[in-house]
Design an enzyme around this catalytic site. Structure first.
Site: not given
Ligand code: DGL
Length: 295
Positions: A7, A38, A69-71, A201, A203
């Site tokens: 994201s 996200y 991106c885990n999401t 995540c 990040h």
């Protein structure tokens, strides 16, 4: 070239681990900064944004894309793999970051190919810090139940954290937010000790030191970027046809749906210690590959 999608900036933590592990492999990174974060979006939107991003990377010549991106991986990967890829791109593949982490925790077979690890036993309790969308998807619970049914998972949503990191918040603000999330996790645990923690995540490795300081000394922090790099190495060993070095081995290109100058500056701060620092200049997407706009 292998595509790496996130994201925004978070996937750079995965990209730098991939570059270190596979120095001859070429990568194309796409950060959907125009639509980040996200983590608080509705599932349908996350699926559509992820599909657009992956299609863009396929259009740029990638046949394999890692959802760094885990999401996106938690909410969209299975849907894309089942409902979209087989008809739209039957010779292309898309992989995520959850399963490599969980397979490593559960000591699954690919790990033997990837090499020795530092923890050597399956933990009994696992804490997952992640975005609200990842937590709500239940993907970590589902994937752990399939591979390590005796492992108890505690999840903690961190609604503000990816946004704070993306916006370059100062250390005191980040530490205060993380202390709060770790406190909320401890309230859920009611005295149960946490063996291991996944920063779920991409990040969050950027603020790993704050998590380390806030968590009990005996809790192990597992590195998702490193696990993803090991899993990709093992995957390429099994699927050599997916290795595409491109004209210049080791070339890394980066695109953003946001403002390339701003994103490049921010990425340099984020990648201060990595192999990519100072070399990675984000470009706007070529016109033909613009990601579809979403409200
Ligand atoms: N970096 C992403 C993840 O791994 C998402 C952060 C966000 O866009 O909310 O979940």
């Amino acid at each position: 070239m292998i595509g790496v999608f996130d994201s925004g900036h978070g996937g750079l933590t995965v990209l730098s681990a991939l570059c270190q592990r596979l120095p001859r492999q070429g990568f194309i990174y796409l950060g959907d900064h125009a639509h980040a974060p996200y983590g608080s979006r509705a599932p349908g939107e996350i699926v559509e944004l992820t599909r657009s991003g992956v299609a863009t990377l396929f259009g740029l010549g990638c046949t394999l894309v890692i959802l760094a991106c885990n999401t996106a991986a938690a909410v969209a990967l299975r849907r894309l793999q089942q409902d979209w890829l087989p008809d739209a791109f039957p010779n292309h593949r898309c992989l995520g970051v959850l399963v490599p982490m969980i397979e490593a925790v559960a000591q699954n077979p690919w790990h033997a190919v990837a090499g020795p690890d530092e923890w050597g036993r399956v933990p009994e309790t696992l804490g997952v810090f992640a975005t609200p969308a990842t937590v709500a998807s239940g993907a970590y619970l589902h994937e752990v139940a399939k591979r390590a049914p005796r492992l108890t998972v505690f999840q903690q949503a961190c609604p503000d954290l990816a946004g704070l990191i993306e916006a370059g918040a100062d250390a005191a603000t980040l530490r205060a937010a993380i202390d709060r999330h770790v406190g909320d996790m401890q309230a859920q645990l009611r005295g149960t000790a946490l063996d291991s923690v996944v920063l779920g995540c991409t990040h969050y490795p950027l603020v790993e030191h704050h998590f380390r300081a806030a968590l009990p000394a005996g809790t192990r922090l597992l590195s998702q970027p490193q696990r993803t790099a090991e899993a990709l190495t093992a995957y390429l060993f099994r699927h050599p046809e997916m290795k595409r070095f491109g004209a210049q081995p080791g070339l890394v290109r980066a695109y953003t749906t946001g403002d390339p100058e701003r994103v490049t500056l921010a990425a340099r701060n984020f990648l201060a210690d990595s192999v990519l620092a100072g070399h990675l200049a984000f470009q706007a997407l070529p016109h033909t590959h613009q990601v579809r706009q979403h409200a």
